[in-house]
Design a protein around this motif. Structure first.
Motif, mmCIF file in Angstrom:
data_model
loop_
_atom_site.group_PDB
_atom_site.id
_atom_site.type_symbol
_atom_site.label_atom_id
_atom_site.label_comp_id
_atom_site.label_asym_id
_atom_site.label_seq_id
_atom_site.Cartn_x
_atom_site.Cartn_y
_atom_site.Cartn_z
ATOM 1 N N TRP A 6 0.830 -1.206 0.000
ATOM 2 C CA TRP A 6 0.000 0.000 0.000
ATOM 3 C C TRP A 6 0.862 1.253 0.000
ATOM 4 O O TRP A 6 0.530 2.252 -0.639
ATOM 5 C CB TRP A 6 -0.960 0.016 1.182
ATOM 6 C CG TRP A 6 -1.967 -1.078 1.110
ATOM 7 C CD1 TRP A 6 -2.164 -2.059 2.014
ATOM 8 C CD2 TRP A 6 -2.915 -1.323 0.063
ATOM 9 N NE1 TRP A 6 -3.170 -2.911 1.602
ATOM 10 C CE2 TRP A 6 -3.648 -2.482 0.394
ATOM 11 C CE3 TRP A 6 -3.203 -0.690 -1.150
ATOM 12 C CZ2 TRP A 6 -4.647 -2.990 -0.404
ATOM 13 C CZ3 TRP A 6 -4.208 -1.208 -1.944
ATOM 14 C CH2 TRP A 6 -4.913 -2.344 -1.568
ATOM 15 N N SER A 10 0.630 4.021 -2.814
ATOM 16 C CA SER A 10 0.353 5.388 -2.398
ATOM 17 C C SER A 10 1.424 6.340 -2.919
ATOM 18 O O SER A 10 1.120 7.423 -3.413
ATOM 19 C CB SER A 10 0.279 5.452 -0.874
ATOM 20 O OG SER A 10 0.070 6.766 -0.472
ATOM 21 N N LYS A 17 -6.258 6.828 0.670
ATOM 22 C CA LYS A 17 -7.333 6.712 1.637
ATOM 23 C C LYS A 17 -8.301 7.830 1.294
ATOM 24 O O LYS A 17 -7.883 8.920 0.909
ATOM 25 C CB LYS A 17 -6.826 6.915 3.062
ATOM 26 C CG LYS A 17 -5.967 5.793 3.576
ATOM 27 C CD LYS A 17 -5.717 5.934 5.061
ATOM 28 C CE LYS A 17 -4.606 6.911 5.334
ATOM 29 N NZ LYS A 17 -4.273 7.040 6.761
ATOM 30 N N VAL A 62 -3.855 10.808 1.212
ATOM 31 C CA VAL A 62 -5.276 10.944 1.539
ATOM 32 C C VAL A 62 -5.969 11.797 0.480
ATOM 33 O O VAL A 62 -5.515 12.896 0.156
ATOM 34 C CB VAL A 62 -5.483 11.568 2.938
ATOM 35 C CG1 VAL A 62 -6.956 11.679 3.270
ATOM 36 C CG2 VAL A 62 -4.749 10.763 4.008
#
Length: 187
Positions: A6, A10, A17, A62
């Motif tokens: 992840w 990312s 997220k 995010v």
């Protein structure tokens, strides 16, 4: 086990997220300016927010669905309609507008006391530190009643709502990044 996977996704921008975040505070605190800076890194002369607006902004790993709900008295009446499934609140305070500190404290206090937001992390941004007469962080903490916050940096919390204040200047583009990195760890 798959955390490294992840992290790689990312870092490549392939995985984020997702979070819903509210920008709240009195009018003229800088909510719309912050939205423009985060969205397209531009400083614009903002007009008072008449209608709630939403934008998607990506900060680190995010993807935020950010809502600027306005801060004038009538707009504050609809804030409650947006509490459902909110992941964080960013409360902006004009650190130079000393005449409205009491009003800002009351609004923040009502938000912090609302049971619908009991577990929601709160990032308080004391904006406009570049202007003469701006309150210091210690002064703003005292005025807003935020003597007991959870601490800056990477802070594990248990059975307490994450709450911290960061001083910033949106015009100079300083301070708010640290605040968003802090709040991102709780999302």
């Amino acid at each position: 086990m798959f955390e490294w996977f992840w992290n790689i996704l990312s870092s490549l921008g392939l995985y984020y997220k997702n979070a819903k975040i509210l920008f709240l505070g009195l009018d003229n605190a800088g909510k719309t300016t912050l939205m423009h800076i985060l969205r397209d890194d531009r400083l614009v002369q903002a007009t008072p927010t008449q209608q709630p607006t939403a934008e998607e902004v990506i900060i680190g790993s995010v993807r935020f669905r950010a809502f600027d709900l306005g801060g004038h008295a009538a707009a504050r009446q609809v804030w409650r309609n947006y509490y459902t499934t909110v992941d964080a609140v960013v409360f902006l305070v004009d650190s130079c507008d000393r005449e409205r500190f009491t009003e800002a404290r009351q609004e923040l206090g009502q938000l912090l006391d609302d049971t619908n937001l009991a577990d929601v992390p709160f990032l308080v941004l004391g904006n406009k530190i570049d202007l003469a007469g701006a309150a210091s962080e210690d002064e703003l903490r005292q005025i807003l009643g935020l003597q007991m916050t959870t601490g800056k940096g990477t802070v594990a919390v248990q059975d307490v709502r994450p709450l911290e204040i960061f001083m910033c200047s949106l015009v100079r583009k300083i301070g708010y990044g640290d605040g968003f990195r802090w709040v991102s760890q709780y999302i």
